[in-house]
Motif scaffolding. Sequence first.
Motif, short mmCIF file in Angstrom:
data_model
loop_
_atom_site.label_atom_id
_atom_site.label_comp_id
_atom_site.label_asym_id
_atom_site.label_seq_id
_atom_site.Cartn_x
_atom_site.Cartn_y
_atom_site.Cartn_z
N PRO A 158 -4.75 -14.43 47.05
CA PRO A 158 -4.37 -15.21 45.87
C PRO A 158 -2.96 -14.88 45.41
CG PRO A 158 -5.83 -13.43 45.24
CD PRO A 158 -5.79 -13.42 46.74
N PRO A 159 -2.29 -15.83 44.75
CA PRO A 159 -0.93 -15.57 44.25
C PRO A 159 -0.92 -14.62 43.06
CG PRO A 159 -1.68 -17.74 43.55
CD PRO A 159 -2.72 -17.22 44.49
N LEU A 160 -2.06 -14.51 42.36
CA LEU A 160 -2.20 -13.58 41.25
C LEU A 160 -3.49 -12.81 41.44
CD1 LEU A 160 -1.34 -16.02 38.31
CD2 LEU A 160 0.18 -14.29 39.27
N ASN A 161 -3.50 -11.54 41.05
CA ASN A 161 -4.74 -10.78 41.19
C ASN A 161 -5.59 -10.91 39.93
OD1 ASN A 161 -3.86 -8.85 39.24
ND2 ASN A 161 -2.77 -7.71 40.86
N GLY A 162 -6.78 -10.33 39.98
CA GLY A 162 -7.72 -10.46 38.87
C GLY A 162 -7.20 -9.91 37.57
N HIS A 221 -10.13 -20.29 44.47
CA HIS A 221 -9.41 -21.56 44.35
C HIS A 221 -7.90 -21.37 44.50
CE1 HIS A 221 -8.36 -25.56 42.94
NE2 HIS A 221 -7.57 -25.02 42.01
N LEU A 222 -7.37 -20.35 43.85
CA LEU A 222 -5.93 -20.10 43.94
C LEU A 222 -5.52 -19.69 45.35
CD1 LEU A 222 -5.30 -18.20 40.57
CD2 LEU A 222 -4.77 -20.60 41.11
N THR A 223 -6.38 -18.93 46.01
CA THR A 223 -6.10 -18.54 47.40
C THR A 223 -6.01 -19.79 48.27
OG1 THR A 223 -7.26 -16.43 47.14
CG2 THR A 223 -6.97 -17.25 49.38
N ARG A 224 -6.92 -20.72 48.08
CA ARG A 224 -6.91 -21.97 48.87
C ARG A 224 -5.65 -22.79 48.57
NH1 ARG A 224 -11.93 -26.29 49.04
NH2 ARG A 224 -10.75 -28.10 49.80
N GLU A 225 -5.30 -22.91 47.29
CA GLU A 225 -4.12 -23.69 46.94
C GLU A 225 -2.85 -23.08 47.56
OE1 GLU A 225 -4.34 -26.78 44.87
OE2 GLU A 225 -6.18 -26.29 45.98
N ARG A 226 -2.77 -21.78 47.53
CA ARG A 226 -1.61 -21.10 48.12
C ARG A 226 -1.61 -21.26 49.64
NH1 ARG A 226 -0.78 -15.85 50.25
NH2 ARG A 226 1.40 -15.13 50.03
N ALA A 227 -2.79 -21.13 50.26
CA ALA A 227 -2.89 -21.20 51.72
C ALA A 227 -2.41 -22.53 52.26
CB ALA A 227 -4.34 -20.94 52.15
N PHE A 228 -2.65 -23.61 51.51
CA PHE A 228 -2.29 -24.94 52.00
C PHE A 228 -1.04 -25.50 51.31
CE2 PHE A 228 -6.71 -24.39 53.20
CZ PHE A 228 -6.65 -24.75 54.55
N GLY A 229 -0.23 -24.60 50.75
CA GLY A 229 1.11 -24.95 50.32
C GLY A 229 1.22 -25.64 48.98
N PRO A 279 3.82 -22.69 45.54
CA PRO A 279 4.96 -22.17 46.33
C PRO A 279 4.96 -20.66 46.37
CG PRO A 279 5.68 -22.99 44.18
CD PRO A 279 4.24 -23.38 44.31
N GLU A 280 5.63 -20.15 47.39
CA GLU A 280 5.69 -18.72 47.61
C GLU A 280 6.69 -18.02 46.70
OE1 GLU A 280 3.72 -16.88 50.09
OE2 GLU A 280 2.71 -18.73 49.56
N VAL A 320 3.54 -21.87 38.67
CA VAL A 320 2.64 -22.90 39.21
C VAL A 320 1.22 -22.36 39.33
CG1 VAL A 320 2.14 -24.33 41.23
CG2 VAL A 320 4.49 -24.10 40.42
N ALA A 321 1.09 -21.10 39.74
CA ALA A 321 -0.23 -20.50 39.88
C ALA A 321 -0.95 -20.46 38.53
CB ALA A 321 -0.12 -19.10 40.47
#
Length: 423
Positions: free
Chosen positions: A364-368, A389-397, A400-401, A409-410
Amino acid sequence: MHIPARPRQAPIVAGGLPADELAERLRQRLDLPTWPLPLHLLPPGTALVGGAVRDGLLGRLALQPDLDLVVPTGAIHLCRRLATSLGGSCVVLDRTHDIARLVLRGWTIDLARQDGAGLEDDLRRRDYTANAIALPLGGPARLVDPTGGLDDLRTARLVAVSEANLQADPLRLLRGVRLSWELGLELEVTSGEWIRRHAASLVQVAGERVLTELEKLAAVPEGHGGLIWSLEQGLLSGWGADPSASGRLRSFTPEQATACGLAPLERAWALPLARLAALLPAEALARLHSSRQLQLRSDRLRRWWERLEGRPDLEHLPESRRLELQQELEADLPALLLPLLPAAARGYLTRWRRQDDPLFHPMPPLNGDQLQRELGLAPGRQLGDLLHHLTRERAFGRIPEADPAGRAVAIDTARAWLGRRRD
């Protein structure tokens, strides 16, 4: 996993050398002065036997080979004394047969009491003639070869010493298959018949010993052939091997691994893992007393191979499945890719080698803790679902990184997800 030694030198056994010259060449190749065990501490009548002799003759000697020594008597007592005087450790392997292991400065040295009235008796009780050659460590260089092992090595044949010797320890049946494929020796016809005849008796052997041999065979470059032969001859039926594994094993070749883009170090672990997973379901590995980790890795690979059956790549998978695959097989992806179209596999490997790829190394882009601070969330299932959910959103672009844009955005994405959950 075990990785077999590769040939490092030219074989000396096939050169037609006189016996005494062959023995002297072998002593030079073994480089006895570099051993951590001074030879003057060994009793008269000590001989080097087994794999180190065989591999030295074949040019396959490892830089630091395991040494098997036969002593006239008192092997365990000798091992303890040597461990004390040399600063090593002694492990008793078999009290009944007086066998112990000396671990010394990274070397493994097994000491065994001579079995029988003399060294030749001991050698005649071994499994294959290739392993029944001895190099006495005292006096002029000479080889003791009562079963014709040198001639069999010269003609590249693997010959069992006797049917009774194979029956005495059924693990020798599987070891013969492994040695044949590992050393490039053709299994002699009668020896092969004996292995087939007594294949069902392999189930009498402790599972840990069987698994060790299978791991060694799986690590041989062409070991898939030996595993297929073992499966087809019924050697592994009693252990719950997958009877349909032959087809998949035939594609787990060094050539396929290279075509898929695996680097040498990747091939060294991915091919053996894939072969074992194809051959042994998790329940079979459990019977063999494998680690829980290996059982889980095998189960995951088998499950995903079934889901991908007949597919050339991973692109047909929906996002949820694709993310699940990457999360479950992040560490073992090279093994998974072997049945795929090589061009697709190479592209996936290129991304997998990038540790910052958000799909192949999902996180995920942010941790718990960050989400709890930013959004006032409490620990629990909702937080876990949001992280997924955030992991999936980050994985498929879709996140943004780059920071700080990616962080903003996260957080917006997390708020939107929470809003949908409340509606």
